[in-house]
Design an enzyme around this catalytic site. Structure first.
Site, mmCIF file in Angstrom:
data_model
loop_
_atom_site.group_PDB
_atom_site.id
_atom_site.type_symbol
_atom_site.label_atom_id
_atom_site.label_comp_id
_atom_site.label_asym_id
_atom_site.label_seq_id
_atom_site.Cartn_x
_atom_site.Cartn_y
_atom_site.Cartn_z
ATOM 1 N N ARG A 85 10.934 -68.800 -2.919
ATOM 2 C CA ARG A 85 10.824 -68.651 -4.360
ATOM 3 C C ARG A 85 9.814 -69.638 -4.948
ATOM 4 O O ARG A 85 9.039 -69.293 -5.823
ATOM 5 C CB ARG A 85 12.193 -68.877 -4.995
ATOM 6 C CG ARG A 85 12.144 -68.853 -6.504
ATOM 7 C CD ARG A 85 13.231 -69.693 -7.112
ATOM 8 N NE ARG A 85 14.541 -69.095 -6.966
ATOM 9 C CZ ARG A 85 15.670 -69.790 -7.155
ATOM 10 N NH1 ARG A 85 15.630 -71.071 -7.452
ATOM 11 N NH2 ARG A 85 16.833 -69.209 -7.028
ATOM 12 N N TYR A 86 9.886 -70.878 -4.505
ATOM 13 C CA TYR A 86 8.955 -71.902 -4.996
ATOM 14 C C TYR A 86 7.794 -71.997 -4.017
ATOM 15 O O TYR A 86 7.944 -71.710 -2.833
ATOM 16 C CB TYR A 86 9.664 -73.254 -5.057
ATOM 17 C CG TYR A 86 10.818 -73.315 -6.023
ATOM 18 C CD1 TYR A 86 10.595 -73.298 -7.400
ATOM 19 C CD2 TYR A 86 12.131 -73.406 -5.565
ATOM 20 C CE1 TYR A 86 11.661 -73.374 -8.282
ATOM 21 C CE2 TYR A 86 13.199 -73.484 -6.452
ATOM 22 C CZ TYR A 86 12.953 -73.474 -7.802
ATOM 23 O OH TYR A 86 14.011 -73.560 -8.680
ATOM 24 N N ARG A 89 8.448 -74.691 -0.868
ATOM 25 C CA ARG A 89 9.676 -74.805 -0.075
ATOM 26 C C ARG A 89 10.340 -73.446 0.111
ATOM 27 O O ARG A 89 10.222 -72.571 -0.714
ATOM 28 C CB ARG A 89 10.640 -75.821 -0.677
ATOM 29 C CG ARG A 89 10.923 -75.690 -2.139
ATOM 30 C CD ARG A 89 11.047 -77.104 -2.726
ATOM 31 N NE ARG A 89 11.586 -77.129 -4.080
ATOM 32 C CZ ARG A 89 10.825 -76.964 -5.152
ATOM 33 N NH1 ARG A 89 9.532 -76.703 -5.038
ATOM 34 N NH2 ARG A 89 11.363 -77.032 -6.349
ATOM 35 N N CYS A 98 31.261 -70.447 7.486
ATOM 36 C CA CYS A 98 31.602 -71.772 6.971
ATOM 37 C C CYS A 98 33.022 -72.078 7.437
ATOM 38 O O CYS A 98 33.789 -71.159 7.696
ATOM 39 C CB CYS A 98 31.584 -71.783 5.443
ATOM 40 S SG CYS A 98 30.044 -71.168 4.750
ATOM 41 N N CYS A 102 34.537 -70.870 0.259
ATOM 42 C CA CYS A 102 34.783 -71.289 -1.117
ATOM 43 C C CYS A 102 34.822 -70.044 -1.992
ATOM 44 O O CYS A 102 33.943 -69.196 -1.909
ATOM 45 C CB CYS A 102 33.670 -72.219 -1.588
ATOM 46 S SG CYS A 102 33.382 -73.573 -0.436
ATOM 47 N N CYS A 105 31.693 -69.196 -4.128
ATOM 48 C CA CYS A 105 30.395 -69.256 -3.442
ATOM 49 C C CYS A 105 29.338 -68.340 -4.075
ATOM 50 O O CYS A 105 29.593 -67.172 -4.352
ATOM 51 C CB CYS A 105 30.576 -68.865 -1.973
ATOM 52 S SG CYS A 105 29.032 -68.952 -1.044
ATOM 53 N N ARG A 107 26.860 -67.228 -2.539
ATOM 54 C CA ARG A 107 26.482 -66.223 -1.539
ATOM 55 C C ARG A 107 27.719 -65.493 -1.024
ATOM 56 O O ARG A 107 27.841 -65.165 0.152
ATOM 57 C CB ARG A 107 25.701 -66.871 -0.388
ATOM 58 C CG ARG A 107 24.434 -67.536 -0.860
ATOM 59 C CD ARG A 107 23.273 -67.429 0.103
ATOM 60 N NE ARG A 107 22.111 -68.091 -0.481
ATOM 61 C CZ ARG A 107 21.769 -69.364 -0.234
ATOM 62 N NH1 ARG A 107 22.465 -70.094 0.630
ATOM 63 N NH2 ARG A 107 20.720 -69.893 -0.817
ATOM 64 N N ASP A 266 26.588 -69.863 -10.980
ATOM 65 C CA ASP A 266 25.727 -68.685 -11.027
ATOM 66 C C ASP A 266 26.558 -67.479 -11.476
ATOM 67 O O ASP A 266 27.777 -67.476 -11.337
ATOM 68 C CB ASP A 266 25.136 -68.423 -9.638
ATOM 69 C CG ASP A 266 24.198 -69.555 -9.215
ATOM 70 O OD1 ASP A 266 23.359 -69.958 -10.035
ATOM 71 O OD2 ASP A 266 24.319 -70.035 -8.069
ATOM 72 N N ASP A 303 20.516 -72.284 -12.403
ATOM 73 C CA ASP A 303 19.619 -71.478 -11.585
ATOM 74 C C ASP A 303 19.489 -70.133 -12.308
ATOM 75 O O ASP A 303 20.473 -69.398 -12.440
ATOM 76 C CB ASP A 303 20.222 -71.291 -10.189
ATOM 77 C CG ASP A 303 19.157 -71.242 -9.116
ATOM 78 O OD1 ASP A 303 17.974 -71.018 -9.462
ATOM 79 O OD2 ASP A 303 19.500 -71.413 -7.932
ATOM 80 N N LYS A 310 15.256 -73.058 -11.039
ATOM 81 C CA LYS A 310 16.226 -73.987 -11.611
ATOM 82 C C LYS A 310 15.630 -74.701 -12.817
ATOM 83 O O LYS A 310 14.472 -75.098 -12.785
ATOM 84 C CB LYS A 310 16.621 -75.035 -10.562
ATOM 85 C CG LYS A 310 17.406 -74.472 -9.386
ATOM 86 C CD LYS A 310 17.805 -75.601 -8.437
ATOM 87 C CE LYS A 310 18.525 -75.089 -7.203
ATOM 88 N NZ LYS A 310 17.665 -74.300 -6.290
HETATM 89 C C1 LIG Z 1 17.437 -74.535 -5.071
HETATM 90 C C2 LIG Z 1 16.427 -73.848 -4.305
HETATM 91 C C3 LIG Z 1 15.410 -74.554 -3.643
HETATM 92 C C4 LIG Z 1 15.321 -76.067 -3.654
HETATM 93 O O1 LIG Z 1 15.147 -76.552 -4.936
HETATM 94 P P1 LIG Z 1 15.012 -78.134 -5.169
HETATM 95 O O2 LIG Z 1 15.036 -78.253 -6.663
HETATM 96 O O3 LIG Z 1 13.743 -78.576 -4.547
HETATM 97 O O4 LIG Z 1 16.195 -78.784 -4.529
HETATM 98 C C5 LIG Z 1 14.454 -73.838 -2.976
HETATM 99 N N1 LIG Z 1 14.488 -72.491 -2.925
HETATM 100 C C6 LIG Z 1 15.459 -71.789 -3.535
HETATM 101 C C7 LIG Z 1 15.442 -70.304 -3.438
HETATM 102 C C8 LIG Z 1 16.472 -72.438 -4.236
HETATM 103 O O5 LIG Z 1 17.445 -71.741 -4.820
HETATM 104 S S1 SF4 Z 2 29.774 -72.708 -1.109
HETATM 105 FE FE1 SF4 Z 2 29.528 -70.850 0.159
HETATM 106 S S2 SF4 Z 2 28.000 -71.396 1.688
HETATM 107 FE FE2 SF4 Z 2 28.762 -73.315 0.807
HETATM 108 S S3 SF4 Z 2 30.438 -73.959 2.149
HETATM 109 FE FE3 SF4 Z 2 31.353 -72.786 0.492
HETATM 110 S S4 SF4 Z 2 31.455 -70.676 1.263
HETATM 111 FE FE4 SF4 Z 2 30.029 -71.789 2.576
#
Ligand SMILES: *Cc1c(COP(=O)(O)O)cnc(C)c1O
Ligand code: SF4
Length: 347
Positions: A85-86, A89, A98, A102, A105, A107, A266, A303, A310
């Site tokens: 996305r960025y 990174r 996991c 959670c 979560c 995801r 989120d 986010d 973010k």
């Molecule tokens: C949060 C996130 C990052 C890392 O963001 P930082 O602000 O550098 O910690 C990178 N890619 C994605 C898709 C993210 O959601």
């Molecule tokens: S927040 Fe989601 S990815 Fe992170 S430890 Fe919990 S279940 Fe696993």
């Protein structure tokens, strides 16, 4: 690529003699349940802040009008298992397991689903993308929990990433120090320190998660020279009080973990009952800054939907009156600050 074997408490064991069992079981058939004995031992009673984080709740199945993937991670994936996305990174989803699932979560759509970690052809494709994209200098291993992979799988992935010259930094996002601290062995630390600069961001949400065992796990990682950060999710009924957050953040510093982010929830389907209004997050940030060590104060971030990134939010503490700024300090006093540079000082 293999997962470590970790014991799980059954839903029956943890919900025994409570009216929760049938309901929780129905929810778990949609969103998987998993609970490590170590984390289960921290749950004191139904409905407490740790229970809420790990026991399925019927509200997960309500139609909350939210999407499974509001951050559009799938559409930001140039290849499966990689989110880019960025510019500089990328996130590599190396695991979908996991030690504890959670309930909040982000995801939820992904964790506990299917069996396979990112391996074989999919891993090769993701590595090839990173290798072919010189702008990527920071790779974040995420999942699921990357430390659910066994040591040899981790060594393989880290080794392959380190072989890419433009990957300067590797980060691991993991809740294992909290949910399965015994996974952080001396051998794991020896392995990880071979791949420096390597950062670990862990995920504590409540002061009761800081125990002798979780502190020991963090200590081992810190002794391996790994800078530790923490990402907390702001959760209704768990940590949405200033006192709770202040205690969490100050105690994290004591175990050598530097608070990094507080995440606004989120808008993920099945998690709406954990949401708090943004005013609550701002109130918490205001209640931390100035009152506790600045090193213990994380950024409060939202986010944005659709993968827009973010954004860090701060309480509104700046007003402008001509060339004067009126700034509000931690005690709520409004103090004038001259922003103009006197002519005599200008050259
Ligand atoms: C949060 C996130 C990052 C890392 O963001 P930082 O602000 O550098 O910690 C990178 N890619 C994605 C898709 C993210 O959601
Ligand atoms: S927040 Fe989601 S990815 Fe992170 S430890 Fe919990 S279940 Fe696993």
């Amino acid at each position: 690529m293999h997962y470590i074997t970790s014991k799980s408490i059954t839903l029956q064991e943890i919900t025994q003699n409570t009216p929760e069992f049938d309901k929780a079981a129905a929810v778990a058939s949609v969103y998987p349940f998993r609970l490590s004995p170590t984390y289960a031992a921290l749950v004191r009673q139904p409905g407490d802040p740790l229970w809420r984080q790990c026991i399925p709740d019927v509200r997960e199945l309500e139609d909350d009008g939210q999407l499974p993937d509001p951050l559009a991670e799938a559409s930001l994936s140039p290849v499966p298992g990689l989110i880019h996305r960025y510019p500089d990174r990328a996130v590599l989803l190396v695991s979908n397991q996991c030690p504890v699932y959670c309930r909040f979560c982000m995801r939820k759509r992904h964790v506990g689903a299917g069996e396979a970690p990112l391996s074989g052809a999919a891993l090769e494709q993701a590595l090839a993308y990173i290798a072919a994209t010189p702008a990527i200098r920071d790779v974040i291993l995420s999942g699921g929990d990357p430390l659910m992979l066994d040591d040899s799988s981790l060594r393989h992935i880290l080794g392959r990433l380190r072989a890419i010259a433009h990957v300067a930094i590797i980060r691991i996002g993991t809740r294992v120090p909290v949910t399965l601290p015994e996974r952080v062995t001396a051998e794991l630390c020896v392995l990880l320190k071979r791949f420096h600069p390597l950062y670990v961001n862990t995920h504590f949400n409540h002061p009761a998660e800081i125990t002798a065992t979780s502190a020991h796990a963090c200590g081992l990682l810190a002794d391996a020279g790994i800078p530790l950060g923490n990402q907390t999710v702001l959760l209704a009924g768990v940590n949405d009080r200033v006192e709770t957050m202040a205690e969490l953040m100050t105690r994290l510093l004591e175990i050598r973990v530097r608070p990094y982010y507080i995440h606004q929830m989120d808008l993920v389907r099945g998690t709406a009952h954990f949401r708090t209004p943004v005013t609550k997050g701002l109130e918490i940030v205001r209640g931390l800054r100035g009152f506790i060590s600045g090193m213990a104060v994380p950024h409060y971030v939202i986010d944005l939907p659709d993968g827009k990134g973010k954004v860090a939010l701060l309480p509104d503490d700046v007003e402008r009156e001509g060339d004067m700024l009126i700034l509000r300090n931690y005690r709520g006093e409004r103090i004038a600050y001259r922003d103009s540079i006197p002519k005599t000082a200008q050259t």
